[in-house]
Design an enzyme around this catalytic site. Structure first.
Site, PDB file in Angstrom:
ATOM      1  NE  ARG A 162      -6.054  -0.640  11.882  1.00 50.30           N
ATOM      2  CZ  ARG A 162      -5.052  -0.652  10.995  1.00 50.30           C
ATOM      3  NH1 ARG A 162      -4.374   0.457  10.766  1.00 50.30           N
ATOM      4  NH2 ARG A 162      -4.736  -1.748  10.338  1.00 50.30           N
TER       5      ARG A 162
ATOM      6  CE  LYS B 259      -0.655   0.030   4.988  1.00 49.27           C
ATOM      7  NZ  LYS B 259      -1.334  -0.730   6.024  1.00 49.27           N
TER       8      LYS B 259
HETATM    9  C1  LIG Z   1      -0.450  -1.505   6.584  1.00 46.57           C
HETATM   10  C2  LIG Z   1      -0.735  -2.781   7.260  1.00 46.57           C
HETATM   11  C3  LIG Z   1       0.315  -3.663   7.564  1.00 46.57           C
HETATM   12  C4  LIG Z   1       1.766  -3.339   7.288  1.00 46.57           C
HETATM   13  O1  LIG Z   1       2.280  -2.424   8.234  1.00 46.57           O
HETATM   14  P1  LIG Z   1       3.840  -2.031   8.289  1.00 46.57           P
HETATM   15  O2  LIG Z   1       3.991  -1.341   9.589  1.00 46.57           O
HETATM   16  O3  LIG Z   1       4.112  -1.175   7.122  1.00 46.57           O
HETATM   17  O4  LIG Z   1       4.611  -3.307   8.239  1.00 46.57           O
HETATM   18  C5  LIG Z   1      -0.013  -4.859   8.157  1.00 46.57           C
HETATM   19  N1  LIG Z   1      -1.291  -5.181   8.455  1.00 46.57           N
HETATM   20  C6  LIG Z   1      -2.320  -4.358   8.179  1.00 46.57           C
HETATM   21  C7  LIG Z   1      -3.699  -4.774   8.545  1.00 46.57           C
HETATM   22  C8  LIG Z   1      -2.076  -3.133   7.581  1.00 46.57           C
HETATM   23  O5  LIG Z   1      -3.109  -2.320   7.291  1.00 46.57           O
END
Ligand SMILES: *Cc1c(COP(=O)(O)O)cnc(C)c1O
Length: 355
Positions: free
Chosen positions: A129, A36
């Site tokens: 969350r 993302k």
């Molecule tokens: C963005 C996201 C991640 C990745 O997070 P990082 O800190 O960039 O490794 C993992 N799980 C979910 C649900 C996310 O939205």
């Protein structure tokens, strides 16, 4: 060629991915590479695949659609909206979920398409969350899922350090794995995935702290920047310099460091404060908060101070630099997470991929 511009070094990213994936594999953990932050750009995703990730994962369905030609399993990270379940079933093999209504819709669409969509149920272990907060409601959903034809329970997962800032530790991951064991025993099923979080779980790998109870991590920041996200430490053998921003100077003048007149709110509704450093060489660059986050860029010329700016302008103090900048010159910055995310999303920034 136009400015502002960002350069993306695929060699650095590929190498970071290899390093982190082999660290995870040593602990029997498979990596879902989170795309993302670079909006699912397929060339960068290819560097993830070359580096050895087992899944590609994104929070936006639009990004997963850009990745449709990759032949490895894809995970939808954000809880699907009910309005997008059809696309989720089409473009993702697995999705993270916490609402049975949505899962029922996913199942219906999957049956229509002759598919079986995999579900990872999210458990909220305190970060507040997404995810089930009570075991009872989790078990109720599982019972319902086991009756549905279009979905299969692939596993459980948790997300930490995103909203509440809760840092993963042994106890938290043990709760997740004992829940997984309870589920397997109670319903006589095998869970293929126990997903223990994001880049904030990486610090446990280097300490050998109970990470073996999970078998999956969803990683973004630690792959692109080589940084574990709980304490912000660089992972051995990685490089944080894969993404750089180049901005062009459009004004360069000596000015005082404190504004003249009554101080109200700035363009973003905040009341600014100023350090009086006397008259300074001020550099105005053509890039703004619309495209980057000023807290997440770092000048490569250490003589430069970021003063701030507005939607379309970045204001620098160049008085301490050894370089004699001129209008039209380019200033270069290392980028960290939020700036990369925003710049990749901005159509005003040219992206140059170095292969
Ligand atoms: C963005 C996201 C991640 C990745 O997070 P990082 O800190 O960039 O490794 C993992 N799980 C979910 C649900 C996310 O939205």
């Amino acid at each position: 060629m136009s400015y502002p511009r960002m350069t993306i070094d695929l060699n650095i990213i590929r190498n970071n991915v290899k390093t982190v994936v082999s660290l995870c594999n040593k602990h029997d953990i498979k990596v879902a590479g989170v795309t993302k932050v670079f909006c699912g750009n397929p060339k960068i995703a290819q560097a993830y695949v070359d580096g050895g990730v087992s899944y590609l994962a994104d929070s936006r369905i639009e990004n997963l659609i850009r990745l449709k030609d990759f032949q490895i399993p894809k995970i939808m990270l954000r809880l699907p909206m009910k309005s997008e379940v059809e696309k989720v079933v089409e473009y993702a093999d697995i999705s993270l979920n916490s609402e049975i209504e949505t899962i029922i819709s996913l199942s219906e669409k999957a049956v229509e398409k002759g598919k079986v969509h995999k579900i990872i149920l999210m458990v909220d272990l305190g970060d507040l969350r997404e995810g089930y907060y009570s075991d009872e409601s989790l078990f109720q959903s599982i019972e319902k899922i086991l009756e549905l034809k279009g979905v299969r329970l692939a596993g459980i997962g948790t997300n930490l350090t995103c909203y509440g800032g809760v840092i993963p530790n042994k106890e938290i991951l043990n709760r997740l794995s004992s829940l997984a064991e309870d589920i397997e025993e109670k319903y006589k099923i095998r869970l293929e995935i126990v997903s223990g979080g994001n880049s904030s779980s990486i610090h446990l790998l280097t300490k050998d702290e109970g990470i073996e109870v999970i078998n999956n991590l969803r990683l973004g920041e630690s792959l692109i920047l080589g940084r574990e996200a709980a304490y912000g430490k660089q992972i051995l053998g990685t490089d944080a310099g894969g993404f750089k921003l180049q901005a062009e100077i459009i004004e360069l003048k000596e000015k005082p460091s404190v504004p003249t007149g009554e101080i109200g709110k700035d363009a973003f509704g905040n009341t600014p404060t100023f350090v009086d450093r006397g008259v300074r060489k001020r550099i105005l660059c053509a890039v703004g908060k619309q495209d980057i986050d000023f807290d997440n860029i770092h000048p490569i010329d250490e003589g430069i101070i970021i003063l701030g700016g507005s939607s379309d302008h970045l204001i620098l103090d160049g008085s301490d630099s050894n370089i004699d900048y001129k209008v039209g010159d380019i200033v270069e910055f290392k980028m960290t997470y939020v700036s990369i995310l925003r710049a990749m999303t901005s159509e005003f920034i040219e992206k140059i991929i170095l292969e």
